[in-house]
Design a protein around this motif. Structure first.
Motif, mmCIF file in Angstrom:
data_model
loop_
_atom_site.group_PDB
_atom_site.id
_atom_site.type_symbol
_atom_site.label_atom_id
_atom_site.label_comp_id
_atom_site.label_asym_id
_atom_site.label_seq_id
_atom_site.Cartn_x
_atom_site.Cartn_y
_atom_site.Cartn_z
ATOM 1 N N ALA A 13 39.474 48.449 46.087
ATOM 2 C CA ALA A 13 39.281 47.118 46.663
ATOM 3 C C ALA A 13 40.484 46.277 46.256
ATOM 4 C CB ALA A 13 37.983 46.489 46.152
ATOM 5 N N PRO A 14 40.834 45.268 47.059
ATOM 6 C CA PRO A 14 41.989 44.429 46.713
ATOM 7 C C PRO A 14 41.738 43.604 45.441
ATOM 8 C CG PRO A 14 40.899 43.604 48.701
ATOM 9 C CD PRO A 14 40.221 44.891 48.328
ATOM 10 N N PRO A 15 42.820 43.184 44.762
ATOM 11 C CA PRO A 15 42.675 42.457 43.492
ATOM 12 C C PRO A 15 41.724 41.247 43.547
ATOM 13 C CG PRO A 15 44.946 43.106 43.765
ATOM 14 C CD PRO A 15 44.239 43.459 45.050
ATOM 15 N N GLN A 16 41.770 40.456 44.610
ATOM 16 C CA GLN A 16 40.901 39.276 44.660
ATOM 17 C C GLN A 16 39.433 39.681 44.682
ATOM 18 O OE1 GLN A 16 41.933 35.819 44.567
ATOM 19 N NE2 GLN A 16 39.774 35.722 43.998
ATOM 20 N N GLN A 17 39.101 40.743 45.392
ATOM 21 C CA GLN A 17 37.714 41.206 45.452
ATOM 22 C C GLN A 17 37.271 41.744 44.087
ATOM 23 O OE1 GLN A 17 36.992 44.027 48.605
ATOM 24 N NE2 GLN A 17 34.794 44.120 48.184
ATOM 25 N N VAL A 18 38.158 42.466 43.403
ATOM 26 C CA VAL A 18 37.848 42.969 42.062
ATOM 27 C C VAL A 18 37.688 41.789 41.107
ATOM 28 C CG1 VAL A 18 38.673 44.369 40.130
ATOM 29 C CG2 VAL A 18 39.018 45.167 42.482
ATOM 30 N N TRP A 19 38.578 40.818 41.206
ATOM 31 C CA TRP A 19 38.502 39.615 40.363
ATOM 32 C C TRP A 19 37.155 38.920 40.546
ATOM 33 C CZ3 TRP A 19 41.232 37.341 36.563
ATOM 34 C CH2 TRP A 19 40.901 36.016 36.243
ATOM 35 N N ASP A 20 36.776 38.722 41.804
ATOM 36 C CA ASP A 20 35.508 38.040 42.096
ATOM 37 C C ASP A 20 34.330 38.805 41.486
ATOM 38 O OD1 ASP A 20 36.952 36.102 43.475
ATOM 39 O OD2 ASP A 20 36.480 36.923 45.453
ATOM 40 N N ALA A 21 34.362 40.130 41.582
ATOM 41 C CA ALA A 21 33.273 40.941 41.023
ATOM 42 C C ALA A 21 33.222 40.816 39.504
ATOM 43 C CB ALA A 21 33.449 42.408 41.422
ATOM 44 N N LEU A 22 34.382 40.830 38.852
ATOM 45 C CA LEU A 22 34.425 40.740 37.392
ATOM 46 C C LEU A 22 34.019 39.353 36.879
ATOM 47 C CD1 LEU A 22 37.721 42.703 36.666
ATOM 48 C CD2 LEU A 22 35.370 43.476 36.264
ATOM 49 N N ASN A 23 33.940 38.387 37.778
ATOM 50 C CA ASN A 23 33.531 37.036 37.406
ATOM 51 C C ASN A 23 32.152 36.677 37.941
ATOM 52 O OD1 ASN A 23 35.873 35.352 36.030
ATOM 53 N ND2 ASN A 23 36.799 36.835 37.398
#
Length: 154
Positions: A13-23
Motif C-alpha cells: 500500500a502507498p505510504p500515506q495509506q500505511v501512515w493512516d493505518a498506523l495512526n
C-alpha cells in the motif's frame, strides 16, 4: 533484560495509506497480537490491554502507547510501557516509511526495550524469538488490513 528489534517490511500500500493505518487505533487493535482493548486517552496516546503467552508464561498486562515526533507520512516514534501478571516492560521504537517504487511501502523499524518479571525468566534467546514472531504477526495483520477489498461477486 534488554531486547532490541530492527528490521524492514514491505507493505503493498502507498505510504500515506500505511501512515493512516498506523495512526488508527482500530487498525492497531486488530493488528497487535493479543490486544483486547485500545482506548485513546489523549491525542496520540492510548491505554491497551494485551493477553500474551511467552513460552510457559501467559497472562495479561495493561500498557500505555504514545505516538511521538510524527512527520506525516514519513516517520515517527512509538513509546510503550506496561505491567501485569506476566511482568513489566518499557520500550521505544522509531519507524520510517518509504515508497518501494512499485506502489507499496517499505517500513523500517528500530526498537529497544527493557523486560522484567516472570516473562524475563524465559531467557533472552526465547524472548527475542517470541518478539520476532509477534512482529511478524503484526505485519501479517497489517497487510490484511491494507489489502484491497475483493470485488463483489456479480
Amino acid at each position: 533484560m534488554q531486547l532490541e528489534l530492527t528490521g524492514s517490511e514491505t507493505v503493498g500500500a502507498p505510504p500515506q495509506q500505511v501512515w493512516d493505518a498506523l495512526n488508527d487505533p482500530k487498525v492497531l487493535q486488530a493488528c497487535i497480537p493479543g490486544c483486547r482493548r485500545m482506548t485513546e486517552t489523549a491525542p496520540d496516546s492510548y491505554v491497551m490491554e494485551v493477553h500474551l503467552k511467552v513460552a510457559a508464561v501467559g497472562g495479561s498486562f495493561e500498557g500505555a502507547v504514545a505516538l511521538e515526533d510524527k512527520k506525516e507520512p514519513v516517520s515517527g516514534n512509538i513509546r510503550v510501557s506496561g505491567e501485569g501478571s506476566i511482568g513489566t516492560g518499557t520500550g521505544a521504537a522509531t519507524f520510517t516509511l518509504e515508497p518501494d517504487g512499485q506502489g507499496g511501502t517499505v517500513l523500517h523499524y528500530d526498537g529497544r526495550g527493557e523486560i522484567g518479571g516472570l516473562v524475563a525468566g524465559v531467557g533472552q534467546r526465547i524472548l527475542k524469538s517470541v518478539a520476532k514472531h509477534l512482529v511478524k504477526q503484526f505485519f501479517g495483520a497489517l497487510k490484511k488490513q491494507l489489502a484491497p477489498a475483493p470485488a463483489a461477486a456479480r
